[in-house]
Design an enzyme around this catalytic site. Structure first.
Site, PDB file in Angstrom:
ATOM      1  N   TYR A  41      -0.681   0.281 -13.562  1.00 27.53           N
ATOM      2  CA  TYR A  41       0.344   1.231 -13.139  1.00 27.53           C
ATOM      3  C   TYR A  41       1.594   0.601 -12.539  1.00 27.53           C
ATOM      4  O   TYR A  41       2.428   1.311 -11.981  1.00 27.53           O
ATOM      5  CB  TYR A  41      -0.243   2.238 -12.142  1.00 27.53           C
ATOM      6  CG  TYR A  41      -1.043   1.615 -11.007  1.00 27.53           C
ATOM      7  CD1 TYR A  41      -0.442   0.779 -10.081  1.00 27.53           C
ATOM      8  CD2 TYR A  41      -2.398   1.895 -10.871  1.00 27.53           C
ATOM      9  CE1 TYR A  41      -1.169   0.220  -9.050  1.00 27.53           C
ATOM     10  CE2 TYR A  41      -3.136   1.347  -9.841  1.00 27.53           C
ATOM     11  CZ  TYR A  41      -2.521   0.505  -8.940  1.00 27.53           C
ATOM     12  OH  TYR A  41      -3.247  -0.047  -7.929  1.00 27.53           O
ATOM     13  N   ASP A  91      -9.656   6.363  -8.106  1.00 32.73           N
ATOM     14  CA  ASP A  91     -10.491   5.889  -7.004  1.00 32.73           C
ATOM     15  C   ASP A  91     -11.169   4.585  -7.406  1.00 32.73           C
ATOM     16  O   ASP A  91     -12.276   4.568  -7.919  1.00 32.73           O
ATOM     17  CB  ASP A  91     -11.545   6.953  -6.669  1.00 32.73           C
ATOM     18  CG  ASP A  91     -12.269   6.627  -5.372  1.00 32.73           C
ATOM     19  OD1 ASP A  91     -11.744   5.822  -4.581  1.00 32.73           O
ATOM     20  OD2 ASP A  91     -13.360   7.178  -5.157  1.00 32.73           O
ATOM     21  N   SER A 143       0.866  -1.170   0.000  1.00 37.53           N
ATOM     22  CA  SER A 143       0.000   0.000   0.000  1.00 37.53           C
ATOM     23  C   SER A 143       0.913   1.234   0.000  1.00 37.53           C
ATOM     24  O   SER A 143       2.128   1.094  -0.061  1.00 37.53           O
ATOM     25  CB  SER A 143      -0.874  -0.099   1.244  1.00 37.53           C
ATOM     26  OG  SER A 143      -1.456   1.122   1.480  1.00 37.53           O
ATOM     27  N   LEU A 144       0.346   2.412   0.053  1.00 36.85           N
ATOM     28  CA  LEU A 144       1.184   3.614  -0.020  1.00 36.85           C
ATOM     29  C   LEU A 144       1.033   4.466   1.228  1.00 36.85           C
ATOM     30  O   LEU A 144      -0.047   4.537   1.809  1.00 36.85           O
ATOM     31  CB  LEU A 144       0.789   4.466  -1.226  1.00 36.85           C
ATOM     32  CG  LEU A 144       1.092   3.922  -2.618  1.00 36.85           C
ATOM     33  CD1 LEU A 144       0.496   4.832  -3.670  1.00 36.85           C
ATOM     34  CD2 LEU A 144       2.595   3.802  -2.813  1.00 36.85           C
ATOM     35  N   CYS A 175     -49.984   7.441 -14.375  1.00 40.95           N
ATOM     36  CA  CYS A 175     -49.642   8.745 -13.793  1.00 40.95           C
ATOM     37  C   CYS A 175     -48.936   9.594 -14.855  1.00 40.95           C
ATOM     38  O   CYS A 175     -47.992   9.136 -15.499  1.00 40.95           O
ATOM     39  CB  CYS A 175     -48.717   8.543 -12.597  1.00 40.95           C
ATOM     40  SG  CYS A 175     -48.008  10.075 -11.972  1.00 40.95           S
ATOM     41  N   CYS A 205     -49.623  11.194  -4.681  1.00 40.86           N
ATOM     42  CA  CYS A 205     -48.658  11.577  -5.714  1.00 40.86           C
ATOM     43  C   CYS A 205     -48.835  13.068  -6.012  1.00 40.86           C
ATOM     44  O   CYS A 205     -49.947  13.512  -6.290  1.00 40.86           O
ATOM     45  CB  CYS A 205     -48.887  10.748  -6.972  1.00 40.86           C
ATOM     46  SG  CYS A 205     -47.913  11.297  -8.377  1.00 40.86           S
ATOM     47  N   LYS A 253      -4.168   9.417  -8.929  1.00 39.93           N
ATOM     48  CA  LYS A 253      -4.562   8.305  -8.068  1.00 39.93           C
ATOM     49  C   LYS A 253      -6.029   8.008  -8.357  1.00 39.93           C
ATOM     50  O   LYS A 253      -6.909   8.833  -8.106  1.00 39.93           O
ATOM     51  CB  LYS A 253      -4.361   8.688  -6.602  1.00 39.93           C
ATOM     52  CG  LYS A 253      -4.550   7.542  -5.649  1.00 39.93           C
ATOM     53  CD  LYS A 253      -4.117   7.973  -4.252  1.00 39.93           C
ATOM     54  CE  LYS A 253      -4.171   6.838  -3.242  1.00 39.93           C
ATOM     55  NZ  LYS A 253      -5.403   6.103  -3.213  1.00 39.93           N
ATOM     56  N   CYS A 280     -45.899   5.847  -6.578  1.00 46.54           N
ATOM     57  CA  CYS A 280     -47.225   6.233  -7.026  1.00 46.54           C
ATOM     58  C   CYS A 280     -47.918   4.969  -7.537  1.00 46.54           C
ATOM     59  O   CYS A 280     -47.315   4.167  -8.232  1.00 46.54           O
ATOM     60  CB  CYS A 280     -47.104   7.265  -8.145  1.00 46.54           C
ATOM     61  SG  CYS A 280     -48.652   7.576  -8.995  1.00 46.54           S
ATOM     62  N   GLU A 310       1.445  10.442 -11.090  1.00 37.50           N
ATOM     63  CA  GLU A 310       0.279   9.838 -11.751  1.00 37.50           C
ATOM     64  C   GLU A 310      -0.967  10.205 -10.987  1.00 37.50           C
ATOM     65  O   GLU A 310      -0.904  10.463  -9.789  1.00 37.50           O
ATOM     66  CB  GLU A 310       0.359   8.298 -11.683  1.00 37.50           C
ATOM     67  CG  GLU A 310       1.415   7.685 -12.498  1.00 37.50           C
ATOM     68  CD  GLU A 310       1.617   6.216 -12.107  1.00 37.50           C
ATOM     69  OE1 GLU A 310       0.675   5.574 -11.600  1.00 37.50           O
ATOM     70  OE2 GLU A 310       2.740   5.744 -12.300  1.00 37.50           O
ATOM     71  N   CYS A 355     -50.430  13.267  -9.767  1.00 39.88           N
ATOM     72  CA  CYS A 355     -51.752  12.794 -10.193  1.00 39.88           C
ATOM     73  C   CYS A 355     -52.712  12.654  -9.013  1.00 39.88           C
ATOM     74  O   CYS A 355     -53.869  12.279  -9.205  1.00 39.88           O
ATOM     75  CB  CYS A 355     -51.637  11.463 -10.927  1.00 39.88           C
ATOM     76  SG  CYS A 355     -51.171  10.093  -9.843  1.00 39.88           S
ATOM     77  N   LYS A 414      -3.008  13.038  -1.071  1.00 32.96           N
ATOM     78  CA  LYS A 414      -4.469  12.981  -1.077  1.00 32.96           C
ATOM     79  C   LYS A 414      -5.057  14.380  -1.153  1.00 32.96           C
ATOM     80  O   LYS A 414      -4.665  15.260  -0.377  1.00 32.96           O
ATOM     81  CB  LYS A 414      -4.962  12.312   0.224  1.00 32.96           C
ATOM     82  CG  LYS A 414      -4.602  10.840   0.337  1.00 32.96           C
ATOM     83  CD  LYS A 414      -5.502  10.034  -0.563  1.00 32.96           C
ATOM     84  CE  LYS A 414      -5.627   8.590  -0.162  1.00 32.96           C
ATOM     85  NZ  LYS A 414      -6.267   8.260   1.053  1.00 32.96           N
TER      86      LYS A 414
END
Ligand code: IVH
Length: 676
Positions: A226, A120, A85-86, A431, A408, A118, A426, A116, A411, A314
């Site tokens: 990567y 998600d 991990s980083l 409707c 609703c 990151k 509804c 680069e 209607c 981050k």
């Protein structure tokens, strides 16, 4: 066993190479060079050859991306080398500290960094043996992950075969869900009252950890690679060389990586992307900084958890304070009532936000959101504005609590909240709001794509009584349109043109446009490709539908339910009568000559220029009906090479027989060129 004809072998090889190239152009380079229809055609041709000659099927065939039955559970695998991990940096000072540590460990040496984005998403490892993908796994705890090979095979940007025949190669990357796909997935989950994904990372993880690869395939995942893990016979000096090499092997590498001379340049890159990242079609949560020289990386080594040669910067979470001015209700096309907060305009993650979905009444209650409240908002996946929490200190106690209406708002029919569901619906199947939203969907870009028919015009057409169902769009007259508010002569003309054009849309667009529950664009394409015509889909049995890879029981049931409904069938018949294309991806409309109108046609033997499926589609387009056996009722037999018993039977019964040239001539006569 029969030997396989040379030309079939050749054709299969050609098709696979071509399909993979187009796959690469589309999913890796984001630069398609042919139409979807032409691509589907090639896939169908390959699939039909593989069906005819099953011994030709190989695991890396493009037809084998999705397949196999859902599994019972996942198997844990050990990574060849741990996926580290980083370490994180939240402030510029922490990046400078990182740089200082690196330079202290490498005194007097020249240092370069690669920065680069990151992404998600979710880290995965892809293992190739002799150039073939043999295993794909999640990162897991870094040492052990889960084997999710069938699911990763469905990710079109993952090459099943490398350009070179490398003995052993492990590639690492991030699987992600593009913002658009994330927003649409959550939207449909919201409508279905299902739990939402908090961000694209969770959505990617949830989609990859599916026991049924068909579900993964429907989720539009992609990947950026990567890093390299184990790599035999690959000797590269730098990380930037690794990225370029990966690109050349057919992997998707994020194009925004940059080689930088020092940490100040890295800081510049981070600042630059802090705002620009909101224009990207995928979510990013920072920048990863890596030492470029692999030899230097090796000398710096790693701690137990993370390498000393890389760090993740981050971005601070994008949040803003604003006021809830009102809470309104929107009724969607499936009848779900969705509360939406009207906000004081506020800048957030690259845009000005004025609304935020509140999803459902439970969420409003949990967060105790009241009209007048000051709230903290963010964008899920950098795209969907959401209320995170109420700022309690700002309460003045004159805020108004919100209650879901009992009828609703559109209607005035009663609404229900079925037990166990969070969604309020509804109860009125007709409707006006549901109808309006359904029509907006029908004409939308990915459906029938009728430009110039925005929500405002649709509302006018409905309220003036001109459009009572989607098919009524196809009988609109120019003077009727011109009589609408703000509709000029020219725009009316353009609109009619767009409506006319939409008749020629391939079947899958219409299928998607109909708004059948759970039938998204992908399912629509699969169904259209598989069945070739609306009639065939309508008469498909449930068992037939569930058999299809990527069509789960949920979709299958919904499809059969839709076509069992007489109102729906009426609508489809009306659309067909008005000339809307009901046959597969072939463009051209139903307006051409139909020399086979009402004729029953049987196909036999192998055709040189068409697969069975294509020939069947052509016959249907010319008005004929394809039947599988020859009887007295047969009007015509189209016989290709080595025709067999059907041909003999046709001769016995004195039925007209056409060879392939005859069929082609018929097409020429009608001026209908199949491969357009
Ligand atoms: S490099 C030893 N590069 O971020 C280096 N990771 O916070 C390992 N990630 O587990 C990772 N984009 O899931 C790297 N361009 C990128 C990345 C990236 C996203 C993720 C990855 C990793 C996590 C670490």
């Amino acid at each position: 066993m029969d030997t396989i004809p040379e030309k079939v072998l050749k054709k299969v090889g050609e098709l696979r190479r071509e399909i993979e190239q187009h796959n690469h152009n589309y999913y890796v380079l984001d630069n398609p060079t042919i139409t979807d229809a032409a691509f589907d055609q090639m896939m169908r041709e390959l699939a039909s050859l593989e069906q005819e000659y099953p011994e030709l099927v190989t695991p890396d065939s493009p037809t084998r991306r999705v397949g196999g039955k859902p599994r019972e559970g996942f198997v844990t695998v050990r990574h060849l080398a741990p996926l580290l991990s980083l370490g994180n940096a939240f402030e510029e000072g922490e990046l400078k500290d990182f740089d200082r540590r690196v330079r202290q460990a490498l005194p007097g040496e020249k240092i370069e960094y690669v920065a680069e984005l990151k992404i998600d998403g979710l880290a995965v490892s892809l293992l190739y043996e002799n150039g073939l993908l043999v295993r794909g796994a999640t990162r897991g705890d870094g040492e052990h992950g889960e084997d999710i090979t069938p699911n990763l095979r469905t990710v079109r940007a993952v090459p099943l075969r490398l350009k070179e025949n490398i003995p052993l190669l492990e590639v690492r990357g991030e699987v992600f869900m593009p913002k658009e796909a994330f927003a649409r997935l959550n939207e449909s989950r919201d409508e279905a009252g299902e739990q939402l994904f908090a961000n694209p990372r969770n959505a990617a993880a949830g989609s990859l950890r599916q026991l049924d690869p068909g579900v993964t395939a429907s989720r539009q995942l992609s990947i950026f690679v990567y890093a390299l893990g184990q790599a035999e016979g690959v000797d590269l000096p730098t990380h930037s060389a690794v990225l370029e090499w990966q690109q050349a092997q057919g992997f998707k590498v994020n194009p925004h990586f940059r080689l930088l001379p020092d940490i100040d340049a890295v800081l510049g890159y981070c600042r630059e992307w802090q705002q620009d990242r909101f224009n990207l079609p995928y979510a990013t949560d920072g920048v990863v900084v890596k030492l470029n020289s692999l030899a230097q990386q090796l000398r710096l080594g790693a701690t137990m958890k993370s390498p000393r040669w890389a760090i993740a910067w981050k971005y601070p979470p994008e949040q803003a304070r604003t006021v809830v001015r009102d809470i309104i209700i929107k009724v969607g096309r499936t009848g779900v009532l969705t509360p939406t907060a009207i906000l004081s305009p506020v800048r957030l993650a690259g845009t000005t936000v004025t609304r935020a979905t509140l999803h459902n009444e439970d969420m409003i209650r949990e967060k105790d959101i009241r009209i007048g409240d000051t709230v903290l908002v963010h964008k899920a996946g950098d795209i969907i504005p959401e209320v995170l929490e109420v700022i309690r200190d700002a309460r003045r106690e004159d805020e108004k609590p919100f209650a879901m209406p009992e009828e609703c708002p559109e209607c005035h029919m009663p609404v229900v909240r079925p037990g166990g569901e969070v969604a309020v619906r509804c109860t009125n199947p007709v409707c006006p709001s549901r109808f309006r939203e359904g029509l907006i969907h029908f004409v939308s870009r990915n459906a029938m794509d009728i430009a110039g028919l925005g929500p405002a015009v649709i509302a006018l057409l409905i309220s003036s009584g001109q459009v009572k169902d989607a098919a009524d769009l196809y009988v609109l007259k120019k003077d009727e349109l011109v009589s609408l508010e703000r509709m000029g002569e020219k725009s009316a003309q353009n609109l009619l043109q767009a409506i006319e054009e939409s008749k020629k849309n391939p079947l899958h667009r219409l299928l998607f446009a109909l708004g059948i529950r759970h039938v998204g664009e992908r399912a629509a394409k699969i169904l259209a490709g598989r069945f070739g015509s609306m009639d065939n889909i309508a008469s498909a049995r449930l068992e037939e539908l569930v058999e299809i890879p990527e069509i789960g029981p949920k979709i299958a049931e919904s499809v059969t339910e839709f076509f069992a409904n007489r109102e729906n069938l009426k609508l489809i018949n009306k659309l067909a009568r008005l000339g809307v294309n009901m046959a597969s991806s072939i463009a051209g409309g139903q307006s051409g000559p139909r020399p086979l109108e009402g004729k029953t046609v049987v196909l036999t033997g192998g055709l040189k220029n068409y697969t069975r499926q294509e020939a069947g589609e052509i016959i249907e387009r010319l008005g004929g009906r394809v039947s599988s056996s020859v009887s007295k009722k047969t009007d015509l037999v189209v016989a290709g090479e080595d025709p067999g018993s059907k041909y003999r039977r046709a001769m016995e019964l004195n039925i007209k027989v056409l060879d392939e040239e005859g069929l082609v001539a018929l097409l020429k006569d009608t001026g209908y060129d199949q491969r357009g």
